[in-house]
Design an enzyme around this catalytic site. Sequence first.
Site: not given
Ligand code: UDP
Length: 327
Positions: A57, A103, A106, A115, A146, A150, A187
């Site tokens: 981790d 660290g 460096k 990323a 998140y 970032k 996603r």
């Molecule tokens: N989204 C959707 N249906 C799903 C999953 C995601 O319509 O089953 C939409 C989500 O609300 C967003 C877009 O798809 O507007 C991309 O979502 P993702 O989670 O892939 O990543 P994001 O770009 O939001 O970080």
Amino acid sequence: MKRVLITGAAGFLGSHLCDRFLKDGYQVVGMDNLITGDLKNIEHLFASEHFEFYHHDVSKFIHVPGKLDFVLHFASPASPIDYLKIPIQTLKVGSLGIHNCLGLAKDKKARLLIASTSEVYGDPTVHPQTESYWGNVNPVGPRGVYDEAKRFQEAITMAYHTFHGLETRIVRIFNTYGPRMRLNDGRVLPAFIGQALRGEDLTVFGDGSQTRSFCYVDDLIEGIVRLLHSDYSGPVNIGNPDEITISEFAEEIIKLTGTQQKVIYKPLPTDDPKQRRPDISLAKSLLGWEPKVSRSEGLKITYDYFKSLTEDELNKVEHKDFTRFIK
Ligand code: UDP
């Protein structure tokens, strides 16, 4: 032989980076705590004498014996559902994790690349997003863990660059897809393809008018490699500017998969960005980079990958009830 440490090595992007650096003749040290990563993504590398793996981790002190020329920090949950499920780890890997990586870099006099993400722009009020835009992030919303991690990661990386003279690079990654994405990470692309493969309706969140711009993984990796070898320490957007609404995207997946299912609408998650498209002028002029793989080509390859998964993998439901993440 140059030696590179890749954190998040068993994840989607980390594993593709391992492949690329091995192909380019590097000694690759992979590190992952396997919370969201999967050894399946790198099992083909274990036979290589040029690949080492640490199950560790990065939020805890990192010790890597021997020299390192490059450190690539790619460890982090990266889907909205993941970082809602494990918010503290998400914050830790983007803060304590990067501090440890800095660290280490460096100490080893290594060049470090982080990323970062289009999420630093939040729900953007500038379109398309240029690197000079500072963003519109809700720090206390569900995505704050998140986005702010970032943003902190960029800030501390810059501080090590200016204060310690460390060589650093920052890539702001826009939505990327390809083989080895987790089918059930929530996603949109794996969600739609998984639904099509299981014979379920496709769930569009909100009215589907929100946009995203999807980049095929090989294009992204090429951009990252070019940035790493450049001499530019400011943030650089890498993504595909080909923008599409989520409704249109659902229709493309229906066509691609030939599914008989329909689109159903669900509530839009809190703080879901309405529009997202990278301005890649900087990457073009600085790195001579632009994406080469069209969405139709990339989606076909990705669909073939998902089709090759086993029934068990296809039916493994990690996030059954999305509604508990929606206000
Ligand atoms: N989204 C959707 N249906 C799903 C999953 C995601 O319509 O089953 C939409 C989500 O609300 C967003 C877009 O798809 O507007 C991309 O979502 P993702 O989670 O892939 O990543 P994001 O770009 O939001 O970080």
